[in-house]
Write a protein that holds these residues in place. Structure first.
Motif, short mmCIF file in Angstrom:
data_model
loop_
_atom_site.label_atom_id
_atom_site.label_comp_id
_atom_site.label_asym_id
_atom_site.label_seq_id
_atom_site.Cartn_x
_atom_site.Cartn_y
_atom_site.Cartn_z
N GLU A 62 0.84 -1.20 -0.13
CA GLU A 62 -0.08 -0.13 -0.12
C GLU A 62 0.77 1.17 0.01
OE1 GLU A 62 -3.42 2.22 2.80
OE2 GLU A 62 -2.70 -0.18 3.21
N THR B 186 2.55 1.74 -3.46
CA THR B 186 1.47 2.02 -4.51
C THR B 186 1.31 3.46 -4.64
OG1 THR B 186 0.61 -0.29 -4.47
CG2 THR B 186 -0.78 1.42 -5.50
N GLU B 187 1.21 3.95 -3.36
CA GLU B 187 0.72 5.30 -3.04
C GLU B 187 1.64 6.24 -3.54
OE1 GLU B 187 -2.37 6.57 -2.46
OE2 GLU B 187 -2.98 4.62 -2.62
N TRP B 188 3.07 5.92 -3.17
CA TRP B 188 4.40 6.51 -3.54
C TRP B 188 4.63 6.56 -5.05
CZ3 TRP B 188 8.69 5.06 -5.99
CH2 TRP B 188 9.80 5.93 -6.16
N SER B 189 4.33 5.19 -5.74
CA SER B 189 4.26 5.50 -7.18
C SER B 189 3.46 5.97 -7.79
CB SER B 189 4.09 3.88 -7.42
OG SER B 189 4.62 3.49 -8.93
N LYS B 190 2.00 6.24 -7.28
CA LYS B 190 1.14 7.13 -8.02
C LYS B 190 1.50 8.55 -7.68
CE LYS B 190 -2.96 3.98 -6.91
NZ LYS B 190 -4.18 4.03 -6.33
N ALA B 191 2.12 9.01 -6.70
CA ALA B 191 2.66 10.26 -6.68
C ALA B 191 3.59 10.95 -7.22
CB ALA B 191 2.82 10.58 -5.15
N GLY C 215 4.92 8.78 -10.10
CA GLY C 215 4.85 8.30 -11.56
C GLY C 215 6.27 7.48 -11.69
N ILE D 169 5.15 -2.61 -8.98
CA ILE D 169 4.19 -1.54 -9.12
C ILE D 169 4.55 -0.42 -10.08
CG2 ILE D 169 3.10 0.17 -7.65
CD1 ILE D 169 3.86 -1.64 -5.09
N GLY D 170 3.78 -0.01 -10.91
CA GLY D 170 3.75 1.07 -11.80
C GLY D 170 4.98 0.67 -13.16
#
Length: 271
Positions: free
Chosen positions: A14, A17-22, A24, A41-42
């Protein structure tokens, strides 16, 4: 020691995932043997669907992953990074990520690379255009931030795990000590009875020695020894009881301290 021994992997996924979304930026975790501990992830199609799908591309990517340290440029011109995960001084795994560009790509260069690797150039360029572009400063800052956060959380969770195990050992030790105190108290009561019988035996022996007159002198010595032994036993038994009381008080204080610590921890979590 594995990360999953003391850390909830779902929480780790989790966070990443949030770090990757933030950011890229792609990321995953490998264990101390280099084996993947979660799904990447990503991850970008440019890398996974195209570059790594060719024999030569995979060879080059594998070589980069083995040799790359910190933030570095991979063979295909993308920026990747690695960061060690440590508990104290012990290496337990590694953050592996990147798959971003540090500047707008030279498409002609990547067309030539596609041809060299045996990839359709047009498809390769379409995948390339989906790769995020970040400044090298942004990439380094994001990678350093993630490394610091993950290591801080890992060490905190490991400490909590060890504290929990120590509490279990502490509880078991206290229980065993309490059982031993109870057992010794019971034996101390038996010593009281023996001491009483010794005193009676010594008294009776003294009476019989007095009745025997001259012939009872030797028996009188034995009687006095029995009486002295009873007195010494009583003194020792009393000392044992006092020590047991002190030990019981000490154990009770330890229990209170532990309960207070648990309550304070609950309060901190609820705030």
């Amino acid at each position: 020691m594995e990360i999953s021994d003391f850390f909830d992997m779902d929480i780790l996924v989790e966070i990443l995932t949030e770090w990757s979304k933030a950011t890229g930026i792609a990321v995953t975790v490998v264990d101390e043997n280099g084996e993947y501990m979660m799904k990447p992830i990503g991850w970008k199609d440019f890398c996974m669907k195209y570059t790594r799908k060719t024999k030569e591309g995979l060879r080059r990517c594998t070589k980069c992953a083995q040799e790359g340290q910190g933030v570095y440029t991979c063979h295909a011109g993308l920026i990747d990074f690695t960061a060690d995960i440590k508990v104290g001084d012990r290496f337990v795994g590694k953050l592996v990520g990147g798959q971003v560009l540090s500047k707008e790509p030279d498409e002609e260069y990547f067309r030539n690379l596609a041809t060299e690797l045996g990839i359709n150039p047009d498809e390769y360029i379409r995948a390339l255009r989906k790769v995020p572009v970040k400044t090298e400063e942004e990439i380094r800052a994001a990678a350093n931030l993630l490394e610091n956060i993950i290591n801080m959380i890992m060490n905190s969770q490991y400490a909590q795990k060890k504290d929990s195990e120590l509490f279990i050992v502490f509880d078991e030790g206290v229980d065993q000590a309490s059982d031993l105190i109870h057992e010794i108290n019971n034996k101390s009561c038996e010593l009281d009875k023996i001491e009483g019988r010794q005193r009676i035996l010594g008294l009776n022996a003294s009476i019989e020695a007095a009745r025997a007159g001259e012939f009872g002198k030797g028996f009188g010595v034995v009687a006095r020894e029995v009486g002295d032994l009873a007195t010494k036993s009583g003194t020792i038994n009393k000392s044992i009881k006092e020590s047991l009381k002190s030990l019981t008080v000490a154990i009770d204080k330890m229990k209170e301290a532990k309960e207070k610590s648990v309550e304070e921890e609950k309060t901190e979590k609820n705030q």
